[in-house]
Motif scaffolding. Sequence first.
Motif, PDB file in Angstrom:
ATOM      1  N   UNK A 272       0.814  -1.220   0.000  1.00  0.00           N
ATOM      2  CA  UNK A 272       0.000   0.000   0.000  1.00  0.00           C
ATOM      3  C   UNK A 272       0.845   1.267   0.000  1.00  0.00           C
ATOM      4  N   UNK A 274       2.527   4.307  -1.347  1.00  0.00           N
ATOM      5  CA  UNK A 274       2.503   4.979  -2.636  1.00  0.00           C
ATOM      6  C   UNK A 274       3.920   5.343  -3.076  1.00  0.00           C
ATOM      7  N   UNK A 275       4.175   5.301  -4.345  1.00  0.00           N
ATOM      8  CA  UNK A 275       5.492   5.752  -4.806  1.00  0.00           C
ATOM      9  C   UNK A 275       5.364   6.691  -5.986  1.00  0.00           C
ATOM     10  N   UNK A 278       4.217   6.067 -10.023  1.00  0.00           N
ATOM     11  CA  UNK A 278       3.312   4.945 -10.158  1.00  0.00           C
ATOM     12  C   UNK A 278       2.024   5.312  -9.425  1.00  0.00           C
ATOM     13  N   UNK A 279       0.942   5.590 -10.177  1.00  0.00           N
ATOM     14  CA  UNK A 279      -0.277   5.940  -9.452  1.00  0.00           C
ATOM     15  C   UNK A 279      -1.414   4.984  -9.752  1.00  0.00           C
ATOM     16  N   UNK A 281      -4.108   2.240  -8.745  1.00  0.00           N
ATOM     17  CA  UNK A 281      -4.931   2.228  -7.536  1.00  0.00           C
ATOM     18  C   UNK A 281      -4.415   1.179  -6.546  1.00  0.00           C
ATOM     19  N   UNK A 282      -4.261   1.600  -5.299  1.00  0.00           N
ATOM     20  CA  UNK A 282      -3.815   0.691  -4.251  1.00  0.00           C
ATOM     21  C   UNK A 282      -4.969   0.444  -3.298  1.00  0.00           C
ATOM     22  N   UNK A 283      -5.118  -0.800  -2.917  1.00  0.00           N
ATOM     23  CA  UNK A 283      -6.245  -1.120  -2.054  1.00  0.00           C
ATOM     24  C   UNK A 283      -5.911  -0.769  -0.612  1.00  0.00           C
ATOM     25  N   UNK A 284      -6.935  -0.406   0.133  1.00  0.00           N
ATOM     26  CA  UNK A 284      -6.768  -0.163   1.557  1.00  0.00           C
ATOM     27  C   UNK A 284      -7.324  -1.364   2.300  1.00  0.00           C
TER      28      UNK A 284
ATOM     29  N   UNK B 191      -3.665   3.315   7.270  1.00  0.00           N
ATOM     30  CA  UNK B 191      -5.035   3.779   7.064  1.00  0.00           C
ATOM     31  C   UNK B 191      -5.092   4.940   6.081  1.00  0.00           C
ATOM     32  N   UNK B 192      -3.914   5.511   5.794  1.00  0.00           N
ATOM     33  CA  UNK B 192      -3.827   6.662   4.920  1.00  0.00           C
ATOM     34  C   UNK B 192      -4.480   6.386   3.574  1.00  0.00           C
ATOM     35  N   UNK B 193      -4.197   5.187   3.060  1.00  0.00           N
ATOM     36  CA  UNK B 193      -4.690   4.829   1.734  1.00  0.00           C
ATOM     37  C   UNK B 193      -6.206   4.847   1.671  1.00  0.00           C
ATOM     38  N   UNK B 194      -6.872   4.441   2.767  1.00  0.00           N
ATOM     39  CA  UNK B 194      -8.330   4.389   2.706  1.00  0.00           C
ATOM     40  C   UNK B 194      -8.899   5.800   2.605  1.00  0.00           C
ATOM     41  N   UNK B 197      -7.963   7.105  -1.024  1.00  0.00           N
ATOM     42  CA  UNK B 197      -8.835   6.467  -2.017  1.00  0.00           C
ATOM     43  C   UNK B 197     -10.236   7.055  -1.973  1.00  0.00           C
ATOM     44  N   UNK B 200     -10.473  10.151  -4.092  1.00  0.00           N
ATOM     45  CA  UNK B 200     -10.596   9.797  -5.508  1.00  0.00           C
ATOM     46  C   UNK B 200     -12.025   9.453  -5.852  1.00  0.00           C
ATOM     47  N   UNK B 222      -0.026  10.260  -6.000  1.00  0.00           N
ATOM     48  CA  UNK B 222      -1.003   9.187  -6.140  1.00  0.00           C
ATOM     49  C   UNK B 222      -2.388   9.687  -6.526  1.00  0.00           C
TER      50      UNK B 222
END
Lengths: 338, 277
Positions: A272, A274-275, A278-279, A281-284, B191-194, B197, B200, B222
Amino acid sequence: MLNTLQAPTTTDSVLRVEGLKAYYQMNYFGVRREVRAVDDVSLTINRNEIYGIAGESSSGKSSLIKTIAGAITPPLRVVEGSVKFDFGGRALDVYADPQAMKAARWQNLSYIMQGSMNVLNPVRRVKHAFHDFAFKHMGISQSAFRSRVEQHLHRIGLDPRVLESFPHQLSGGMRQRLTIALATVCEPDFIIADEPTTALDVLVQQDVLALIKDIQQRMGASIIFVTHDMTVHAAIADRIGIVYAGRLVEEGPTLDVFRRPQHPYTAHLISSLPRIGDNKKRSALPGKPPNLADPPSGCRFHPRCPLAVDKCRSENPPLVVRQTGRVACWRAGEVQAA
Amino acid sequence: MSALLELQNVNKDYRIGGFFDSATLRAVKNVSFTLDSSKPEIFTIVGESGSGKTTTARMILGNEAPTSGTLRFMGQDIAAIHSRADRLKFMARAQPIFQNPFEAFNPLTTIDYFLFSTAKRFLGLRDKAAVDAATDKALNHVGLSLAEVRGRYSHELSGGQLQRIAVARALIPEPKLIVADEPVSMVDASLRMSIVNLFRDLRDRLGVSIIYITHDLSTAYYISDRVIIMHRGDVVEAGVAQEVLGNPQHPYSRALSQAVLPPDPEAARKIIMAKIQ
């Protein structure tokens, strides 16, 4: 460059934690509550090694290091297990000998704290902080102490004139460097670093990490480095231990953990990230962190685990040796590394 | 094409120092940008502390008046909003999300109170069932429901959940613009990603434009469509996010992008070892 990636060659351990259980036990108005913040953790830390502990907030990582440092106060109590240090042949059992623990503090075992503004007294000059923290532990005269502190600051690239400043006159990065200087002035064998870079501005984070690594290499000290930021572990830790809901779920050399994570939680943490460049979609991770007062049965990760099977719901997986590390998962190794 | 938000040569000065001996500090210098109302996007303002990004956000929300220049929201000058009715109308369309979810909610009050009062104030609802329905709808957008939240206090929820509820609160008046000031810096990396996302998702599903303020370039890359990089009040670089962050030109943006540690042990270690020598 490459030799820094391998585990240190000396294998003698400086810290041994065995079957450690520390619970918050509360009894208010006849209602008993038990929060299992540290649940059956065993780990060994070698001399001259940086050991990273990763995990989300309320996973029990702060309770774990507090228990290791012998700095716990009720309601947190050690229920079972032991914490044993070995400082160059001088053994110390943290929970058997409080007097020896007192003597070892700062001299052998020190602590880099998170909020540098809260560590340094805002109404006193920085030199008083050094006096308050370290003077008693050094057993030398005032003037010798002053020159030792100045020498130490000089060695880690700080101007000794900062001793005459007040904390508000210094930038956040400078203050964090001072707390590192505070923790290392006695040249301890073992340092506990609790999120030392989390509150820092991005631009100084790398410098502070480099400073910690540099001091560690020169003094040959061991460090437990706690942070939830996996990229910091990637940069500095020799080995990583992943904590989930009070338990150690995976441990191994940093490179192996990043390349081939064995536990699905570790795999999620790494994939998860981010880099730039590369964007996709990454799952949470679905769900929420477990409540430690009432943890899920079996494997504590199973309600959020994509690989969970019936066995995970009923039986707690033991931490077993697997390849170069250890992992606690019934389906270890079946995860796809990102 | 009409502009949702338009900043024209916005400046903000602060007076610092004492009564007799004062100086002015220009916190924001000559900032201009436009968000299009027909094309919802995530517009990111990147910068370190003290770069003026929060001051810009406060001016967009009307909490701070610019020293010179104009900010227009749907054609209306934000600094010229005076009457209570106009102010409420503006606030219903432009909503904030704050940095620390633990401080944003009063710990002595149940969370649903904040949601209900937002619904009553901005939607003008009086009927209990209608308030519940509006709140539930907003919570559904962030993957929660009123049943999970009703009667809970902030300490009973995790940081990630609280920040989702903060987003849901902002969504209740069905705004056109959300200004999120460092919404993930106090939330765990996992939890940041949730949250990110979720932004988005809001852009794509609800057509909400988001001004995302951050110092973290990796999440900025991202999610952002466009980005501006601020340094000491100046916009030093602006453009499409992938181009600006992938190939920064200004020395400051380059320094910022180099300060991001790569999530790869070998590369990250090389950077740290190079710093030691």
